[in-house]
Design a protein around this motif. Structure first.
Motif, PDB file in Angstrom:
ATOM      1  N   LEU A 355       0.822  -1.204   0.000  1.00 17.50           N
ATOM      2  CA  LEU A 355       0.000   0.000   0.000  1.00 17.50           C
ATOM      3  C   LEU A 355       0.861   1.261   0.000  1.00 17.50           C
ATOM      4  O   LEU A 355       1.664   1.456  -0.894  1.00 17.50           O
ATOM      5  N   GLU A 356       0.739   2.136   1.008  1.00 17.64           N
ATOM      6  CA  GLU A 356       1.352   3.472   0.924  1.00 17.64           C
ATOM      7  C   GLU A 356       2.781   3.578   1.439  1.00 17.64           C
ATOM      8  O   GLU A 356       3.356   4.671   1.447  1.00 17.64           O
ATOM      9  N   LEU A 357       3.389   2.473   1.884  1.00 14.22           N
ATOM     10  CA  LEU A 357       4.758   2.575   2.408  1.00 14.22           C
ATOM     11  C   LEU A 357       5.448   1.215   2.334  1.00 14.22           C
ATOM     12  O   LEU A 357       4.812   0.180   2.515  1.00 14.22           O
ATOM     13  N   ASN A 358       6.746   1.236   2.085  1.00 15.24           N
ATOM     14  CA  ASN A 358       7.544   0.017   2.135  1.00 15.24           C
ATOM     15  C   ASN A 358       8.250  -0.036   3.487  1.00 15.24           C
ATOM     16  O   ASN A 358       9.050   0.855   3.808  1.00 15.24           O
ATOM     17  N   ALA A 359       7.946  -1.059   4.253  1.00 10.63           N
ATOM     18  CA  ALA A 359       8.512  -1.176   5.602  1.00 10.63           C
ATOM     19  C   ALA A 359       9.918  -1.733   5.611  1.00 10.63           C
ATOM     20  O   ALA A 359      10.552  -1.812   6.662  1.00 10.63           O
ATOM     21  N   PHE A 360      10.413  -2.130   4.425  1.00 11.90           N
ATOM     22  CA  PHE A 360      11.650  -2.897   4.386  1.00 11.90           C
ATOM     23  C   PHE A 360      12.834  -2.122   3.814  1.00 11.90           C
ATOM     24  O   PHE A 360      13.826  -2.722   3.402  1.00 11.90           O
ATOM     25  N   GLU A 361      12.717  -0.799   3.831  1.00 10.56           N
ATOM     26  CA  GLU A 361      13.850   0.019   3.381  1.00 10.56           C
ATOM     27  C   GLU A 361      15.112  -0.199   4.207  1.00 10.56           C
ATOM     28  O   GLU A 361      16.214  -0.147   3.659  1.00 10.56           O
ATOM     29  N   PRO A 362      15.009  -0.454   5.527  1.00 13.53           N
ATOM     30  CA  PRO A 362      16.247  -0.648   6.294  1.00 13.53           C
ATOM     31  C   PRO A 362      17.150  -1.741   5.743  1.00 13.53           C
ATOM     32  O   PRO A 362      18.367  -1.545   5.614  1.00 13.53           O
ATOM     33  N   VAL A 363      16.598  -2.904   5.386  1.00  9.06           N
ATOM     34  CA  VAL A 363      17.462  -3.972   4.868  1.00  9.06           C
ATOM     35  C   VAL A 363      17.942  -3.642   3.464  1.00  9.06           C
ATOM     36  O   VAL A 363      19.066  -4.013   3.079  1.00  9.06           O
ATOM     37  N   MET A 364      17.132  -2.928   2.683  1.00  4.23           N
ATOM     38  CA  MET A 364      17.585  -2.522   1.350  1.00  4.23           C
ATOM     39  C   MET A 364      18.781  -1.584   1.457  1.00  4.23           C
ATOM     40  O   MET A 364      19.789  -1.760   0.759  1.00  4.23           O
ATOM     41  N   PHE A 365      18.671  -0.590   2.336  1.00  2.00           N
ATOM     42  CA  PHE A 365      19.789   0.337   2.508  1.00  2.00           C
ATOM     43  C   PHE A 365      21.019  -0.386   3.042  1.00  2.00           C
ATOM     44  O   PHE A 365      22.146  -0.157   2.577  1.00  2.00           O
TER      45      PHE A 365
END
Length: 459
Positions: A355-365
């Motif tokens: 939906l309106e946000l990706n919660a998994f940016e920390p592991v991507m970064f």
């Protein structure tokens, strides 16, 4: 100890800590990992916060002018003396909450330092509040990815410089060996002669394409969602703040950043990270291919191909005296595997956004930062400890070309495919050089011309 509270209750915080209750909760919740937030990410987050406080100040969003002045001074001091405060930001890099813990950690440290500047005691958020003041006109949704973009721009820029140096080294090798004849191979079988100039030139061309792709991916990161606040709606941000904040960040970072045209899209979608990861993976694949070639071409020294002499870096066996392994290409190949694996993580994390946000940016970064540093290290090591010291075993190469039956392919225009096929079969069966078997079918000058280095490449 001092006591702080949030919507979940109260907790004790070390009296002298600049961080607060949100940081304590995050450290407890995500304690299963030893991987901490990247220092460059935190520094760039501080730059984002500095841009935001200046924009809010210009927009007239404080009645008490001492608060923005203290926040601004705190940001600058934390940046200037980062090593002094680095432990305050020791928070797990991989975390739930889409980076909220990191944002609040930065907010708390800035707030408590600003409180000190105003003469108060840490935890006195009546003077400067982490949410109402430091986080004014902001959300984790827009500031966390913005800090991540700035970090990736920085790390990818360093990677590009190193890649350019590697390409230059390989181009020099190509020039130095422009007419050094060697056997070409397909499916690991003898093909026709080529030159090391061409082989090294192909590596340079391959990496030059990686360079172009990295530049494109880096340029995409200059588009940031700052100003989107919660889910890209810009809720709590005033029109004047939105007018000023991007310009302030440009002044601080000296980067031509620009706001997303569609902030809702910019906050929830992470395709630019997938693209960047793909370019990292492409570079990793290409580096591994090159290193596998170097290992094959340098194999031996007596019973392998032995066409290249790789720099000898360390003893290669605990039991076999004198053995030397191609440790630098092996090092680079293993880094390549790691980067390729990270690409799968980043792909899945991006796809999992809901939906309106990706919660998994920390592991991507976390993985993207690691990729940039790993690749930079691999390239520098390959350049300094291998490529710059490579030499070609020209005697060995010449011997292999002269005894290879497939070199006779160059005679097909003169003798015909069928005749040359028979000559090659005979050469292989009798283990005799092709020159001996040609006999009086061609004159000596015709044979020399057909089998000369220039015959195997057309300019």
């Amino acid at each position: 100890m001092r006591t702080e509270h949030d919507s979940l209750g109260s907790l004790s915080v070390p009296r002298n800590a600049y961080y607060g209750i949100h940081t304590v909760r995050a450290r407890d919740n995500f304690s299963g990992t030893s991987y901490l937030n990247d220092h460059e990410l935190i520094k760039n987050y501080l730059k984002v916060k500095l841009a935001c406080v200046r924009a809010n100040q210009q927009a007239g969003n404080w009645k008490n002018k001492h608060i923005p002045a203290a926040i601004s001074q705190a940001c600058q001091d934390l940046l200037t003396n980062f090593d002094k405060y680095v432990d305050e930001f020791a928070l797990p890099a991989i975390q739930g909450g889409a980076g909220t813990s990191t944002n609040m950690n930065v907010n708390e440290v800035i707030a408590n330092h600003a409180v000190e500047i105003l003469g108060g005691k840490k935890g006195d958020y009546q003077l400067v509040n982490p949410n109402d003041d430091v986080n004014k006109s902001q959300s984790t949704n827009d500031t966390y990815p913005t800090a991540g973009h700035l970090t990736l721009i920085q790390l990818t820029g360093a990677l590009l410089q190193t890649l350019e140096e590697v390409i230059a080294t390989i181009e020099r090798l190509a020039f130095q060996n422009s007419e050094t004849l060697k056997m070409g191979r397909t499916q690991l079988e003898d093909a026709i002669p080529t030159t090391f100039g061409r082989s090294f030139g192909a590596y340079a061309s391959l990496l030059a394409r990686d360079l172009k792709r990295l530049k494109v991916s880096r340029s995409e990161l200059l588009t940031i969602p700052l100003g989107g606040t919660a889910i890209g709606t810009s809720l709590t941000a005033t029109h004047d703040y939105l007018t000023f904040v991007i310009g302030e960040l440009r002044k601080i970072t000296l980067l031509p950043v620009q706001r997303c045209e569609d902030l809702v899209d910019g906050v929830q979608n992470t395709d630019e990270y997938v693209h960047l990861s793909n370019t990292y993976k492409s570079l990793a694949v290409d580096l591994s291919k090159i290193c596998n070639d170097l290992r094959l071409l340098g194999s031996g020294p007596q019973d392998g191909l032995g066409e290249l002499n790789l720099p000898q870096r360390q003893a290669g066996s605990s039991i076999m005296p004198g053995k030397v392994n191609p440790v630098i290409p092996e090092f680079v190949t293993q880094i390549s595997y790691q980067v390729i694996g990270h690409d799968t993580t980043i792909t899945m994390a991006s796809e999992a956004g809901q939906l309106e946000l990706n919660a998994f940016e920390p592991v991507m970064f976390f993985d993207l930062f690691d990729d940039a540093r790993l690749l930079n290290s691999a390239l520098r090591t390959l350049n300094d400890h291998c490529l710059k010291g490579i030499t070609v075993n020209k005697k060995r190469c010449r011997q292999m070309v002269e005894t290879s039956a497939e070199a006779a392919t160059a005679l097909s225009p003169l003798l015909g495919y069928e005749t040359v096929s028979q000559l090659i079969k005979e050469a292989l069966r009798e283990q005799r050089p092709i020159r001996e078997l040609v006999g009086n079918r061609l004159s000596g000058s015709q044979l020399d011309k057909a089998l000369s280095p220039k015959a195997f490449f057309v300019k």
